[in-house]
Design a protein around this motif. Sequence first.
Motif, PDB file in Angstrom:
ATOM      1  N   GLU A 129       0.838  -1.205   0.000  1.00 49.54           N
ATOM      2  CA  GLU A 129       0.000   0.000   0.000  1.00 49.54           C
ATOM      3  C   GLU A 129       0.870   1.251   0.000  1.00 49.54           C
ATOM      4  N   ALA A 130       0.550   2.192  -0.893  1.00 52.85           N
ATOM      5  CA  ALA A 130       1.401   3.370  -1.028  1.00 52.85           C
ATOM      6  C   ALA A 130       0.734   4.402  -1.927  1.00 52.85           C
ATOM      7  N   ASP A 131       1.359   5.565  -1.982  1.00 53.37           N
ATOM      8  CA  ASP A 131       1.088   6.546  -3.029  1.00 53.37           C
ATOM      9  C   ASP A 131       2.051   6.231  -4.171  1.00 53.37           C
ATOM     10  N   TYR A 132       1.522   6.044  -5.370  1.00 58.78           N
ATOM     11  CA  TYR A 132       2.336   5.584  -6.498  1.00 58.78           C
ATOM     12  C   TYR A 132       2.563   6.702  -7.509  1.00 58.78           C
ATOM     13  N   VAL A 133       3.810   6.786  -7.966  1.00 57.39           N
ATOM     14  CA  VAL A 133       4.210   7.750  -8.990  1.00 57.39           C
ATOM     15  C   VAL A 133       4.876   6.964 -10.110  1.00 57.39           C
ATOM     16  N   GLY A 134       4.364   7.090 -11.336  1.00 54.51           N
ATOM     17  CA  GLY A 134       4.922   6.326 -12.443  1.00 54.51           C
ATOM     18  C   GLY A 134       5.155   7.181 -13.667  1.00 54.51           C
ATOM     19  N   TYR A 135       6.304   6.986 -14.290  1.00 55.10           N
ATOM     20  CA  TYR A 135       6.646   7.703 -15.515  1.00 55.10           C
ATOM     21  C   TYR A 135       6.597   6.758 -16.707  1.00 55.10           C
ATOM     22  N   SER A 136       5.862   7.131 -17.755  1.00 53.32           N
ATOM     23  CA  SER A 136       5.829   6.404 -19.020  1.00 53.32           C
ATOM     24  C   SER A 136       5.461   4.936 -18.781  1.00 53.32           C
ATOM     25  N   MET A 137       6.355   3.996 -19.057  1.00 54.44           N
ATOM     26  CA  MET A 137       6.072   2.594 -18.788  1.00 54.44           C
ATOM     27  C   MET A 137       5.680   2.385 -17.330  1.00 54.44           C
ATOM     28  N   GLY A 138       6.358   3.080 -16.424  1.00 55.41           N
ATOM     29  CA  GLY A 138       6.023   2.976 -15.011  1.00 55.41           C
ATOM     30  C   GLY A 138       4.620   3.468 -14.719  1.00 55.41           C
ATOM     31  N   GLY A 139       4.177   4.492 -15.448  1.00 57.84           N
ATOM     32  CA  GLY A 139       2.807   4.964 -15.295  1.00 57.84           C
ATOM     33  C   GLY A 139       1.800   3.939 -15.771  1.00 57.84           C
ATOM     34  N   ARG A 140       2.127   3.247 -16.861  1.00 61.56           N
ATOM     35  CA  ARG A 140       1.220   2.212 -17.353  1.00 61.56           C
ATOM     36  C   ARG A 140       1.156   1.040 -16.376  1.00 61.56           C
ATOM     37  N   LEU A 141       2.286   0.712 -15.756  1.00 62.67           N
ATOM     38  CA  LEU A 141       2.272  -0.313 -14.712  1.00 62.67           C
ATOM     39  C   LEU A 141       1.395   0.116 -13.538  1.00 62.67           C
ATOM     40  N   CYS A 142       1.509   1.382 -13.155  1.00 64.80           N
ATOM     41  CA  CYS A 142       0.715   1.874 -12.027  1.00 64.80           C
ATOM     42  C   CYS A 142      -0.774   1.896 -12.354  1.00 64.80           C
ATOM     43  N   LEU A 143      -1.128   2.176 -13.603  1.00 70.56           N
ATOM     44  CA  LEU A 143      -2.534   2.100 -14.000  1.00 70.56           C
ATOM     45  C   LEU A 143      -3.068   0.680 -13.828  1.00 70.56           C
ATOM     46  N   HIS A 144      -2.303  -0.297 -14.278  1.00 74.68           N
ATOM     47  CA  HIS A 144      -2.718  -1.691 -14.106  1.00 74.68           C
ATOM     48  C   HIS A 144      -2.815  -2.046 -12.620  1.00 74.68           C
ATOM     49  N   LEU A 145      -1.886  -1.539 -11.831  1.00 77.96           N
ATOM     50  CA  LEU A 145      -1.919  -1.794 -10.393  1.00 77.96           C
ATOM     51  C   LEU A 145      -3.180  -1.216  -9.766  1.00 77.96           C
ATOM     52  N   ALA A 146      -3.523   0.017 -10.135  1.00 78.90           N
ATOM     53  CA  ALA A 146      -4.693   0.673  -9.554  1.00 78.90           C
ATOM     54  C   ALA A 146      -5.982  -0.061  -9.898  1.00 78.90           C
ATOM     55  N   LEU A 147      -6.014  -0.714 -11.051  1.00 85.50           N
ATOM     56  CA  LEU A 147      -7.207  -1.455 -11.453  1.00 85.50           C
ATOM     57  C   LEU A 147      -7.249  -2.849 -10.838  1.00 85.50           C
ATOM     58  N   ALA A 148      -6.105  -3.507 -10.768  1.00 82.66           N
ATOM     59  CA  ALA A 148      -6.065  -4.883 -10.268  1.00 82.66           C
ATOM     60  C   ALA A 148      -5.981  -4.955  -8.746  1.00 82.66           C
ATOM     61  N   HIS A 149      -5.376  -3.942  -8.128  1.00 79.45           N
ATOM     62  CA  HIS A 149      -5.175  -3.944  -6.668  1.00 79.45           C
ATOM     63  C   HIS A 149      -5.548  -2.573  -6.098  1.00 79.45           C
ATOM     64  N   PRO A 150      -6.789  -2.160  -6.247  1.00 85.98           N
ATOM     65  CA  PRO A 150      -7.165  -0.792  -5.852  1.00 85.98           C
ATOM     66  C   PRO A 150      -6.947  -0.497  -4.372  1.00 85.98           C
ATOM     67  N   HIS A 151      -6.997  -1.527  -3.532  1.00 82.83           N
ATOM     68  CA  HIS A 151      -6.823  -1.311  -2.095  1.00 82.83           C
ATOM     69  C   HIS A 151      -5.396  -0.914  -1.734  1.00 82.83           C
ATOM     70  N   LEU A 152      -4.461  -1.071  -2.662  1.00 85.22           N
ATOM     71  CA  LEU A 152      -3.064  -0.743  -2.384  1.00 85.22           C
ATOM     72  C   LEU A 152      -2.678   0.658  -2.842  1.00 85.22           C
ATOM     73  N   VAL A 153      -3.529   1.295  -3.620  1.00 84.15           N
ATOM     74  CA  VAL A 153      -3.169   2.583  -4.231  1.00 84.15           C
ATOM     75  C   VAL A 153      -3.917   3.709  -3.525  1.00 84.15           C
ATOM     76  N   ARG A 154      -3.198   4.455  -2.678  1.00 81.98           N
ATOM     77  CA  ARG A 154      -3.812   5.591  -1.984  1.00 81.98           C
ATOM     78  C   ARG A 154      -3.980   6.776  -2.922  1.00 81.98           C
ATOM     79  N   SER A 155      -3.009   6.977  -3.788  1.00 80.78           N
ATOM     80  CA  SER A 155      -3.095   8.021  -4.813  1.00 80.78           C
ATOM     81  C   SER A 155      -2.210   7.608  -5.976  1.00 80.78           C
ATOM     82  N   LEU A 156      -2.443   8.248  -7.111  1.00 83.16           N
ATOM     83  CA  LEU A 156      -1.760   7.857  -8.342  1.00 83.16           C
ATOM     84  C   LEU A 156      -1.310   9.118  -9.071  1.00 83.16           C
ATOM     85  N   THR A 157      -0.014   9.196  -9.352  1.00 83.79           N
ATOM     86  CA  THR A 157       0.533  10.297 -10.150  1.00 83.79           C
ATOM     87  C   THR A 157       1.167   9.704 -11.399  1.00 83.79           C
TER      88      THR A 157
END
Length: 269
Positions: A129-157
Amino acid sequence: MASGPYRGPRMPTCSSVPSNACCRGNCRTRPRPSPRMRRPASTTPAMSDTPAGWRAAPGPLWSMRRGTGPRMVFVHGFTQTGRSWLPVAEQFAADHEVVLVDAAGHGYSSDIRANLQQGADLLAATTGEADYVGYSMGGRLCLHLALAHPHLVRSLTLLGATAGIEDPIERAQRRAADEVLACNAQADGVEKFLVKWLALPLFATLPVQARALEDRLQNTAAGLASSLRLAGTGSQQPLWDHLAEITAPVLVLAGEFDDKFTNIAHRLV
């Protein structure tokens, strides 16, 4: 409106990539069905490799941490490593636990093979569980994370990220282009490939220090090739219809002169 619960993308088959896309070298074109959890002995970091004040942390992906407090996780782009975030992340370490992770196919996670959904699962298991910051490929990974594991994503940048290419023909063309790049990486070797990569117009305005070539050289040609094939934009199934399922606060950023991703950023929010 969302079209139904998100269950992860279907991976393209090899038949969806033109047979002549791999134009150089003896390249592997079939995606691996599951991530490999083994870390190569040649890239296992020594304690001296971790910057002062940072500590290596256990997990399926290699990561390092610093500070205490609410957790912030930074996820890098293609050809980078977690260290790419050091100048930014250190500014938050005074009152946060900051985590820098090497994504699958990169850095000390170079031997791990994973598509975006698998990469998101590995990220979840590594950083929690965390606030996630992702750039480019990392942002696309974070999008998948927010959809598959929403309880772990407090915020998304998200910086310079996309929810995918909607047009199937354009997506197939991008997948073929990613395959050519993957073949070039394996044929040229990592150093020559990175020199060509950083010479692209996208990076033309970057000062030499910001290009961080030394950090990018921690990658391997095989790892980068696998990332292009499994987690490239051409292999990503579009997520636009699922964005409404994300309940965490989202901040989307794009470069001042990047018209393409500025337009995408407006769509993402």
